[in-house]
Design a protein around this motif. Structure first.
Motif, mmCIF file in Angstrom:
data_model
loop_
_atom_site.group_PDB
_atom_site.id
_atom_site.type_symbol
_atom_site.label_atom_id
_atom_site.label_comp_id
_atom_site.label_asym_id
_atom_site.label_seq_id
_atom_site.Cartn_x
_atom_site.Cartn_y
_atom_site.Cartn_z
ATOM 1 N N GLN A 1 16.264 9.296 -19.527
ATOM 2 C CA GLN A 1 16.830 8.250 -20.377
ATOM 3 C C GLN A 1 16.668 6.870 -19.731
ATOM 4 O OE1 GLN A 1 20.778 9.908 -20.666
ATOM 5 N NE2 GLN A 1 20.407 10.779 -22.691
ATOM 6 N N THR A 2 16.827 6.812 -18.407
ATOM 7 C CA THR A 2 16.624 5.546 -17.702
ATOM 8 C C THR A 2 15.179 5.077 -17.818
ATOM 9 O OG1 THR A 2 18.337 6.201 -16.113
ATOM 10 C CG2 THR A 2 16.890 4.384 -15.482
ATOM 11 N N LEU A 3 14.230 6.012 -17.676
ATOM 12 C CA LEU A 3 12.808 5.663 -17.795
ATOM 13 C C LEU A 3 12.489 5.152 -19.199
ATOM 14 C CD1 LEU A 3 9.965 5.634 -16.557
ATOM 15 C CD2 LEU A 3 9.703 8.008 -17.325
ATOM 16 N N VAL A 4 13.058 5.801 -20.209
ATOM 17 C CA VAL A 4 12.836 5.380 -21.599
ATOM 18 C C VAL A 4 13.346 3.954 -21.805
ATOM 19 C CG1 VAL A 4 13.537 5.791 -23.989
ATOM 20 C CG2 VAL A 4 12.835 7.704 -22.551
ATOM 21 N N HIS A 5 14.563 3.670 -21.315
ATOM 22 C CA HIS A 5 15.128 2.326 -21.457
ATOM 23 C C HIS A 5 14.302 1.293 -20.697
ATOM 24 C CE1 HIS A 5 18.624 3.177 -23.794
ATOM 25 N NE2 HIS A 5 19.201 3.957 -22.895
ATOM 26 N N SER B 1 12.037 -6.813 -18.508
ATOM 27 C CA SER B 1 13.096 -5.857 -18.176
ATOM 28 C C SER B 1 13.965 -6.246 -16.994
ATOM 29 C CB SER B 1 12.473 -4.488 -17.876
ATOM 30 O OG SER B 1 11.730 -4.534 -16.667
ATOM 31 N N ILE B 2 13.765 -7.415 -16.388
ATOM 32 C CA ILE B 2 14.578 -7.780 -15.233
ATOM 33 C C ILE B 2 16.063 -7.808 -15.588
ATOM 34 C CG2 ILE B 2 14.288 -10.255 -15.709
ATOM 35 C CD1 ILE B 2 14.591 -8.556 -12.250
ATOM 36 N N GLY B 3 16.378 -8.138 -16.817
ATOM 37 C CA GLY B 3 17.777 -8.224 -17.224
ATOM 38 C C GLY B 3 18.468 -6.887 -17.378
ATOM 39 N N VAL B 4 17.722 -5.800 -17.537
ATOM 40 C CA VAL B 4 18.338 -4.487 -17.761
ATOM 41 C C VAL B 4 18.296 -3.604 -16.522
ATOM 42 C CG1 VAL B 4 17.754 -4.563 -20.208
ATOM 43 C CG2 VAL B 4 16.189 -3.442 -18.625
ATOM 44 N N VAL B 5 17.745 -4.110 -15.405
ATOM 45 C CA VAL B 5 17.573 -3.268 -14.214
ATOM 46 C C VAL B 5 18.909 -2.809 -13.647
ATOM 47 C CG1 VAL B 5 16.780 -3.260 -11.821
ATOM 48 C CG2 VAL B 5 15.306 -4.161 -13.605
ATOM 49 N N LEU B 6 19.792 -3.750 -13.294
ATOM 50 C CA LEU B 6 21.079 -3.375 -12.713
ATOM 51 C C LEU B 6 21.988 -2.624 -13.684
ATOM 52 C CD1 LEU B 6 22.144 -6.288 -10.330
ATOM 53 C CD2 LEU B 6 21.153 -4.068 -9.797
ATOM 54 N N PRO B 7 22.079 -3.012 -14.969
ATOM 55 C CA PRO B 7 22.871 -2.200 -15.894
ATOM 56 C C PRO B 7 22.393 -0.754 -15.976
ATOM 57 C CG PRO B 7 22.461 -4.342 -16.868
ATOM 58 C CD PRO B 7 21.644 -4.285 -15.606
ATOM 59 N N LEU B 8 21.080 -0.521 -15.949
ATOM 60 C CA LEU B 8 20.563 0.842 -15.987
ATOM 61 C C LEU B 8 20.901 1.590 -14.701
ATOM 62 C CD1 LEU B 8 17.024 0.393 -17.610
ATOM 63 C CD2 LEU B 8 19.082 1.319 -18.663
ATOM 64 N N GLU B 9 20.738 0.919 -13.558
ATOM 65 C CA GLU B 9 21.043 1.567 -12.275
ATOM 66 C C GLU B 9 22.518 1.917 -12.177
ATOM 67 O OE1 GLU B 9 22.038 1.644 -7.926
ATOM 68 O OE2 GLU B 9 22.651 0.183 -9.430
ATOM 69 N N ASN B 10 23.377 1.036 -12.693
ATOM 70 C CA ASN B 10 24.818 1.289 -12.639
ATOM 71 C C ASN B 10 25.246 2.434 -13.539
ATOM 72 O OD1 ASN B 10 25.234 -0.819 -10.823
ATOM 73 N ND2 ASN B 10 25.565 -2.332 -12.433
ATOM 74 N N LEU C 1 12.096 3.382 -11.291
ATOM 75 C CA LEU C 1 11.686 1.981 -11.432
ATOM 76 C C LEU C 1 10.197 1.813 -11.140
ATOM 77 C CD1 LEU C 1 12.375 -1.001 -11.852
ATOM 78 C CD2 LEU C 1 13.076 -1.109 -9.453
ATOM 79 N N SER C 2 9.723 2.424 -10.063
ATOM 80 C CA SER C 2 8.300 2.323 -9.718
ATOM 81 C C SER C 2 7.427 2.981 -10.782
ATOM 82 C CB SER C 2 8.040 2.972 -8.360
ATOM 83 O OG SER C 2 8.762 2.318 -7.341
#
Length: 406
Positions: free
Chosen positions: A58-62, A278-287, A299-300
Motif C-alpha cells: 500500500q505504501t508503494l502504491v501511494h 511525492s516529497i510532500g507524502v514521504v513522511l506521512p506514508l512512513e509514519n 522508497l528506493s
C-alpha cells in the motif's frame, strides 16, 4: 535508605529477585533503544509498530501515485528543451537526488523520534528539532519559525498541485466533449478536428466540485489505497497506449540535438521538478506504515519505477514527434476513440490522486484547528475545513482560468 522488615525471609528474597530481574529487563530495553537510535531504525516506536497501519504494498502504491501525475505528459516537451541526451541524463540525476534527499529526510525524522521518544515526526517538527541542534545561536533561537515556514510552504505546494489537477480535469473533459462529433474509430486518419463549442471550462471545474468533496472526506490512508491503486491502473493503461503509439513510427533521431540551447534548459528544469511530486507524502506514508523499517527499501523501489517511467516517456515522446511535440503529448495523438480514452483514463486517475495530494495539507491544518475546540465540535469543524479547502482550490482554479482567458 531504611529497609522494611517485610523484605526479609523467603517472601522478601522472592521480591528482591523479581526487582533485580525487572531492573535488568529495563536496562536491556534502554540498551536496545540506544542501539536502535544509532542504527537509525524506524520513527515508529515498538508499540506503535504493532498497531494497525498500511502495508508495504500500500505504501508503494501511494508513493508511485504521489509522483505520477500530470507532469509526465509534459516531459517529452521538456526533453526537447534539454536535448535528446541531456534530457534523460538530467532526469536520471534529478531522480537520484530526489530519492537521496527523501532518505535523508526520513533518517532525520527517525533519529529525532528516538532521541525525543516520540511515535512519529512530521515535517515541521523535523525542521524545528534540526534547527535546535544547529551550531548557530540565531537558528536555535528561531527554530519554531523554521517549523512554521516549512508547514506554510508545504500547504501552498500541495494545494497548488490540487489546483493544477482541477484545471487538468476541466480542460481534458472539455476537449473530449467538444471533439466527440469528429472522433472516429480509425486511428490512422488524421483529418481536421472539428470542435463543437460547449460551456466554459470554469463550469467543468465547478462540476467536479461535488466529487472532490466526497473524495476528500476519506481520512484513512488504508481506504485511500483503493483510489491510489485505481489511479495507478488507469494511468498505467494510458501510458501503455501512448507508448504503443510512439514506438510504431520512430523516425531517424540523428537530426535531434544532443544538448539543446542553455536558454531553454530552465523550461526543462521547471517541468521535471514539478513531475517529482511525492516529497510532500514521504513522511506521512512512513509514519502510517505498519512496519516502518521497510520504508527505505520501498522508497528506493518506488523512485526507481517513477524515474524509469519518466525517462522512457520523455525520451520516446521526443524521438517520435521531434520539434512538433506539444505541451502535453496527448495533443499529438490522433483523434480516435482509442487515444481519446487516454484522456478519459487520465481524468479518472487524476480525480483519484486529488485525495492523496489533499491529505498532506489537511493533516497539517485540521489537527491544529480541531485542537482549539471541544471534542463535540471537532468532527463538524473537520468537515467544514475540508469543504472550505476544496472550494478554495476550485475557486482559485476558476480565477486562474479567467485570468488566462482575458
Amino acid at each position: 535508605m531504611p529497609m522494611t522488615k517485610s523484605a526479609g525471609g523467603p517472601q522478601g528474597a522472592v521480591d528482591l529477585k523479581l526487582d533485580l530481574k525487572s531492573s535488568y529487563e529495563s536496562a536491556k530495553k534502554l540498551q536496545d533503544k540506544d542501539s536502535g537510535f544509532l542504527d537509525g531504525s524506524p520513527s515508529e516506536s515498538p508499540d506503535s509498530e504493532t498497531t494497525k497501519g498500511i502495508t508495504a504494498f500500500q505504501t508503494l502504491v501511494h508513493l508511485v501515485k504521489g509522483n505520477i501525475g500530470t507532469g509526465i505528459l509534459g516531459l517529452p516537451l521538456a526533453t526537447k528543451n534539454a536535448g535528446i541526451l541531456m534530457g534523460p541524463l538530467s532526469l536520471l540525476a534529478m531522480g537520484f537526488i530526489s530519492c537521496h534527499c527523501m532518505h535523508i529526510l526520513v533518517r532525520c525524522a527517525q533519529r529525532f523520534c528516538h532521541r525525543l521518544n516520540k511515535p512519529f515526526m512530521d515535517y515541521g517538527d523535523t525542521v524545528m528539532h534540526g534547527l535546535e541542534g544547529s551550531p548557530s545561536t540565531w537558528l536555535r533561537k528561531h527554530a519554531h519559525w523554521g517549523r512554521r515556514m516549512v508547514s506554510f510552504f508545504l500547504i501552498v505546494t500541495q494545494m497548488g498541485f490540487c489546483c493544477v489537477y482541477i484545471v487538468f480535469l476541466a480542460d481534458n473533459l472539455k476537449q473530449v466533449v467538444e471533439a466527440v462529433n469528429s472522433t472516429t474509430n480509425n486511428c490512422h486518419y488524421n483529418g481536421t478536428v472539428i470542435l463543437t463549442p460547449t460551456v466554459d471550462s470554469r463550469l467543468y471545474m465547478l462540476a467536479f466540485l461535488p466529487l472532490l468533496v466526497l473524495i476528500v472526506l476519506i481520512r484513512n490512508l488504508r481506504v485511500l489505497t483503493i483510489f491510489s491503486l485505481l489511479a495507478n491502473i488507469t494511468m498505467l493503461v494510458s501510458l501503455i497506449i501512448i507508448a504503443q503509439s510512439i514506438i510504431q513510427e520512430i523516425p531517424d533521431p540523428s537530426h535531434l540535438p544532443l544538448v539543446a540551447n542553455w536558454k531553454t534548459y530552465s523550461l526543462f528544469f521547471g517541468t521535471a521538478v514539478f513531475s517529482f511530486e511525492s516529497i510532500g507524502v514521504v513522511l506521512p506514508l512512513e509514519n502510517k506504515m505498519k512496519d516502518a523499517r521497510r520504508f527505505p527499501v520501498i522508497l528506493s523501489l518506488g523512485m526507481s519505477i517513477v524515474t524509469a517511467l519518466y525517462i522512457s516517456i520523455g525520451t520516446l515522446g521526443y524521438l517520435r514527434f521531434g520539434n512538433d511535440i506539444k505541451a502535453s503529448i496527448t495533443l499529438n495523438l490522433p483523434n480516435c476513440w482509442l487515444y481519446q480514452s487516454v484522456k478519459i483514463l487520465y481524468i479518472i486517475g487524476i480525480l483519484c490522486t486529488y485525495a492523496l495530494q489533499f491529505y498532506v495539507p489537511a493533516e497539517i491544518i485540521i489537527p491544529f484547528a480541531t485542537s482549539q475546540v471541544s471534542k463535540r465540535w471537532a468532527l463538524p469543524l473537520d468537515l467544514i475545513i475540508r469543504f472550505a479547502m476544496v472550494s478554495l482550490t476550485s475557486f482559485h482554479s476558476t480565477e486562474s482560468s479567467l485570468t488566462e482567458g482575458s
